[in-house]
Motif scaffolding. Structure first.
Motif, PDB file in Angstrom:
ATOM      1  N   ILE A 189       0.849  -1.185   0.000  1.00 17.93           N
ATOM      2  CA  ILE A 189       0.000   0.000   0.000  1.00 17.93           C
ATOM      3  C   ILE A 189       0.889   1.240   0.000  1.00 17.93           C
ATOM      4  CG2 ILE A 189      -1.747   1.308   1.295  1.00 17.93           C
ATOM      5  CD1 ILE A 189      -2.815  -1.350   0.262  1.00 17.93           C
ATOM      6  N   ILE A 190       0.576   2.180  -0.877  1.00 15.60           N
ATOM      7  CA  ILE A 190       1.274   3.469  -0.894  1.00 15.60           C
ATOM      8  C   ILE A 190       0.511   4.417   0.029  1.00 15.60           C
ATOM      9  CG2 ILE A 190       2.016   5.419  -2.302  1.00 15.60           C
ATOM     10  CD1 ILE A 190       3.457   2.793  -2.985  1.00 15.60           C
ATOM     11  N   ALA A 191       1.176   4.923   1.037  1.00 11.84           N
ATOM     12  CA  ALA A 191       0.539   5.843   1.980  1.00 11.84           C
ATOM     13  C   ALA A 191       0.648   7.272   1.456  1.00 11.84           C
ATOM     14  CB  ALA A 191       1.205   5.741   3.351  1.00 11.84           C
ATOM     15  N   ALA A 192      -0.484   7.946   1.406  1.00 14.64           N
ATOM     16  CA  ALA A 192      -0.507   9.334   0.941  1.00 14.64           C
ATOM     17  C   ALA A 192      -1.434  10.165   1.813  1.00 14.64           C
ATOM     18  CB  ALA A 192      -0.952   9.393  -0.518  1.00 14.64           C
ATOM     19  N   ASP A 193      -1.491   9.812   3.078  1.00 15.16           N
ATOM     20  CA  ASP A 193      -2.352  10.536   4.006  1.00 15.16           C
ATOM     21  C   ASP A 193      -1.617  11.673   4.709  1.00 15.16           C
ATOM     22  OD1 ASP A 193      -0.759   8.675   5.343  1.00 15.16           O
ATOM     23  OD2 ASP A 193      -2.195   8.426   6.979  1.00 15.16           O
ATOM     24  N   HIS A 194      -0.373  11.869   4.388  1.00 14.06           N
ATOM     25  CA  HIS A 194       0.455  12.876   5.058  1.00 14.06           C
ATOM     26  C   HIS A 194      -0.102  14.298   4.971  1.00 14.06           C
ATOM     27  CE1 HIS A 194       2.848   9.449   3.795  1.00 14.06           C
ATOM     28  NE2 HIS A 194       3.559   9.637   4.880  1.00 14.06           N
ATOM     29  N   PRO A 195      -0.497  14.791   3.797  1.00 17.42           N
ATOM     30  CA  PRO A 195      -1.005  16.164   3.734  1.00 17.42           C
ATOM     31  C   PRO A 195      -2.234  16.392   4.617  1.00 17.42           C
ATOM     32  CG  PRO A 195      -0.418  15.417   1.541  1.00 17.42           C
ATOM     33  CD  PRO A 195      -0.328  14.212   2.451  1.00 17.42           C
ATOM     34  N   ALA A 196      -3.094  15.386   4.732  1.00 20.69           N
ATOM     35  CA  ALA A 196      -4.283  15.529   5.575  1.00 20.69           C
ATOM     36  C   ALA A 196      -3.909  15.679   7.041  1.00 20.69           C
ATOM     37  CB  ALA A 196      -5.203  14.325   5.387  1.00 20.69           C
ATOM     38  N   ARG A 197      -2.731  15.172   7.405  1.00 23.25           N
ATOM     39  CA  ARG A 197      -2.258  15.271   8.784  1.00 23.25           C
ATOM     40  C   ARG A 197      -1.299  16.438   8.966  1.00 23.25           C
ATOM     41  NH1 ARG A 197       1.058  11.409   9.768  1.00 23.25           N
ATOM     42  NH2 ARG A 197       1.116  10.339   7.787  1.00 23.25           N
ATOM     43  N   GLY A 198      -1.073  17.202   7.904  1.00 21.53           N
ATOM     44  CA  GLY A 198      -0.152  18.331   7.984  1.00 21.53           C
ATOM     45  C   GLY A 198       1.307  17.924   7.995  1.00 21.53           C
ATOM     46  N   ALA A 199       1.596  16.695   7.638  1.00 24.18           N
ATOM     47  CA  ALA A 199       2.970  16.187   7.611  1.00 24.18           C
ATOM     48  C   ALA A 199       3.502  16.320   6.185  1.00 24.18           C
ATOM     49  CB  ALA A 199       3.005  14.740   8.077  1.00 24.18           C
ATOM     50  N   LEU A 200       4.041  17.460   5.854  1.00 23.27           N
ATOM     51  CA  LEU A 200       4.430  17.775   4.479  1.00 23.27           C
ATOM     52  C   LEU A 200       5.922  17.637   4.219  1.00 23.27           C
ATOM     53  CD1 LEU A 200       2.229  20.968   4.056  1.00 23.27           C
ATOM     54  CD2 LEU A 200       1.678  18.618   3.391  1.00 23.27           C
ATOM     55  N   ALA A 201       6.712  17.497   5.252  1.00 21.22           N
ATOM     56  CA  ALA A 201       8.171  17.485   5.100  1.00 21.22           C
ATOM     57  C   ALA A 201       8.671  16.137   4.598  1.00 21.22           C
ATOM     58  CB  ALA A 201       8.840  17.809   6.429  1.00 21.22           C
ATOM     59  N   VAL A 202       9.714  16.215   3.788  1.00 23.15           N
ATOM     60  CA  VAL A 202      10.455  15.041   3.330  1.00 23.15           C
ATOM     61  C   VAL A 202      11.916  15.441   3.410  1.00 23.15           C
ATOM     62  CG1 VAL A 202      10.945  13.465   1.441  1.00 23.15           C
ATOM     63  CG2 VAL A 202       8.612  14.327   1.757  1.00 23.15           C
ATOM     64  N   GLY A 203      12.642  14.776   4.316  1.00 22.52           N
ATOM     65  CA  GLY A 203      14.039  15.147   4.503  1.00 22.52           C
ATOM     66  C   GLY A 203      14.151  16.608   4.931  1.00 22.52           C
ATOM     67  N   ASP A 204      14.971  17.362   4.223  1.00 21.25           N
ATOM     68  CA  ASP A 204      15.152  18.780   4.579  1.00 21.25           C
ATOM     69  C   ASP A 204      14.209  19.703   3.811  1.00 21.25           C
ATOM     70  OD1 ASP A 204      16.292  18.540   2.085  1.00 21.25           O
ATOM     71  OD2 ASP A 204      18.201  19.477   2.627  1.00 21.25           O
ATOM     72  N   ARG A 205      13.290  19.145   3.037  1.00 17.32           N
ATOM     73  CA  ARG A 205      12.306  19.948   2.289  1.00 17.32           C
ATOM     74  C   ARG A 205      11.012  20.020   3.099  1.00 17.32           C
ATOM     75  NH1 ARG A 205      12.004  16.794  -3.080  1.00 17.32           N
ATOM     76  NH2 ARG A 205      12.101  15.123  -1.562  1.00 17.32           N
ATOM     77  N   SER A 206      10.796  21.134   3.770  1.00 15.04           N
ATOM     78  CA  SER A 206       9.681  21.255   4.702  1.00 15.04           C
ATOM     79  C   SER A 206       8.306  21.223   4.033  1.00 15.04           C
ATOM     80  CB  SER A 206       9.817  22.529   5.537  1.00 15.04           C
ATOM     81  OG  SER A 206       9.767  23.664   4.693  1.00 15.04           O
ATOM     82  N   LEU A 207       8.209  21.574   2.764  1.00 16.75           N
ATOM     83  CA  LEU A 207       6.913  21.584   2.078  1.00 16.75           C
ATOM     84  C   LEU A 207       6.883  20.651   0.861  1.00 16.75           C
ATOM     85  CD1 LEU A 207       6.135  25.419   2.247  1.00 16.75           C
ATOM     86  CD2 LEU A 207       5.205  23.588   3.680  1.00 16.75           C
ATOM     87  N   ALA A 208       7.668  19.607   0.898  1.00 15.08           N
ATOM     88  CA  ALA A 208       7.783  18.716  -0.262  1.00 15.08           C
ATOM     89  C   ALA A 208       6.437  18.154  -0.710  1.00 15.08           C
ATOM     90  CB  ALA A 208       8.749  17.574   0.049  1.00 15.08           C
ATOM     91  N   MET A 209       5.561  17.841   0.224  1.00 10.91           N
ATOM     92  CA  MET A 209       4.281  17.229  -0.137  1.00 10.91           C
ATOM     93  C   MET A 209       3.150  18.248  -0.224  1.00 10.91           C
ATOM     94  SD  MET A 209       4.392  13.606   1.882  1.00 10.91           S
ATOM     95  CE  MET A 209       3.238  12.761   0.796  1.00 10.91           C
ATOM     96  N   ALA A 210       3.475  19.523  -0.237  1.00 12.95           N
ATOM     97  CA  ALA A 210       2.454  20.561  -0.269  1.00 12.95           C
ATOM     98  C   ALA A 210       1.860  20.771  -1.658  1.00 12.95           C
ATOM     99  CB  ALA A 210       3.027  21.884   0.249  1.00 12.95           C
ATOM    100  N   ASN A 211       2.580  20.422  -2.697  1.00  9.38           N
ATOM    101  CA  ASN A 211       2.088  20.596  -4.062  1.00  9.38           C
ATOM    102  C   ASN A 211       1.203  19.403  -4.418  1.00  9.38           C
ATOM    103  OD1 ASN A 211       1.749  20.485  -6.890  1.00  9.38           O
ATOM    104  ND2 ASN A 211       3.632  21.655  -7.203  1.00  9.38           N
ATOM    105  N   ARG A 212      -0.092  19.622  -4.379  1.00  8.10           N
ATOM    106  CA  ARG A 212      -1.049  18.535  -4.593  1.00  8.10           C
ATOM    107  C   ARG A 212      -0.886  17.881  -5.962  1.00  8.10           C
ATOM    108  NH1 ARG A 212      -5.925  17.206  -2.356  1.00  8.10           N
ATOM    109  NH2 ARG A 212      -7.301  16.006  -3.688  1.00  8.10           N
ATOM    110  N   PHE A 213      -0.673  18.686  -6.993  1.00 12.59           N
ATOM    111  CA  PHE A 213      -0.565  18.127  -8.336  1.00 12.59           C
ATOM    112  C   PHE A 213       0.678  17.259  -8.480  1.00 12.59           C
ATOM    113  CE2 PHE A 213      -3.122  22.044  -9.166  1.00 12.59           C
ATOM    114  CZ  PHE A 213      -4.332  21.360  -9.281  1.00 12.59           C
ATOM    115  N   GLU A 214       1.773  17.672  -7.865  1.00 10.84           N
ATOM    116  CA  GLU A 214       2.978  16.841  -7.893  1.00 10.84           C
ATOM    117  C   GLU A 214       2.729  15.543  -7.122  1.00 10.84           C
ATOM    118  OE1 GLU A 214       7.608  16.702  -6.411  1.00 10.84           O
ATOM    119  OE2 GLU A 214       6.576  18.634  -6.369  1.00 10.84           O
TER     120      GLU A 214
END
Length: 180
Positions: free
Chosen positions: A44-69
């Protein structure tokens, strides 16, 4: 039959002009077979992070903020053989239902909202990719573990290669057959 949205602009237009398209697409989706045997595994690919406000990946604090990406990365991950579905918020699931199916499946993507999940902590690819794969491999040896639910580590790998990250994780589910 509801037309699927081949592009993100078409997706936005379809959701705005035909909100019933989501329900129509959900009614057509197929379901994977149940896990019935001890050797059966689930990816299963987990993609619930934005709904929980967990947008950071490594040192990129808003990596998951771009919905289209995120949607593009999810579609790529879901296109890989061996991936069974996605864990996401309802709005992301709706968007995925309206996207064309991955080429190898020829049918609507298998998606399901999963509000609660167990988590294996300390397996962040951003820190050490090989160590994370090793922790997942070890966890899969436990008799009660039936698969993997992985998100950021696969959707945003350090080297940027979503396909390789997903394929490596899937190969852990089938040791000795087509992977480590």
């Amino acid at each position: 039959m509801t037309p699927l949205a081949p592009s993100l602009s078409a997706l936005v237009r379809l959701r705005a002009e035909r909100p019933e398209a989501v329900a129509e697409a959900a009614a057509r989706r197929t379901r994977r077979r149940l896990i019935r045997h001890p050797g059966d595994r689930l990816m299963i690919i987990a993609a619930d992070h934005p709904a929980r406000g967990a947008l950071a990946v490594g040192d990129r604090s808003l990596a998951m903020a771009n919905r289209f990406e995120l949607l593009e990365r999810l579609c790529l991950a879901l296109s890989r053989p061996g991936v069974d579905g996605v864990l996401a918020s309802a709005d992301v699931l709706d968007d995925l239902l309206l996207r064309p199916p991955p080429a190898h499946r020829g049918q609507p993507q298998r998606v399901a909202p999963l509000p609660v999940r167990g988590v294996l902590l300390g397996a962040d690819l951003a820190a050490d990719q090989d160590a994370a794969y090793g922790k997942w491999r070890d966890a899969l040896r436990l008799p009660t573990v039936r698969g993997l639910v992985v998100g950021r580590s696969l959707l945003y790998p350090v080297d940027g290669d979503v396909t390789l990250a997903v394929d490596t994780a899937v190969s852990l589910l089938r040791p000795g057959r087509d992977g480590p």
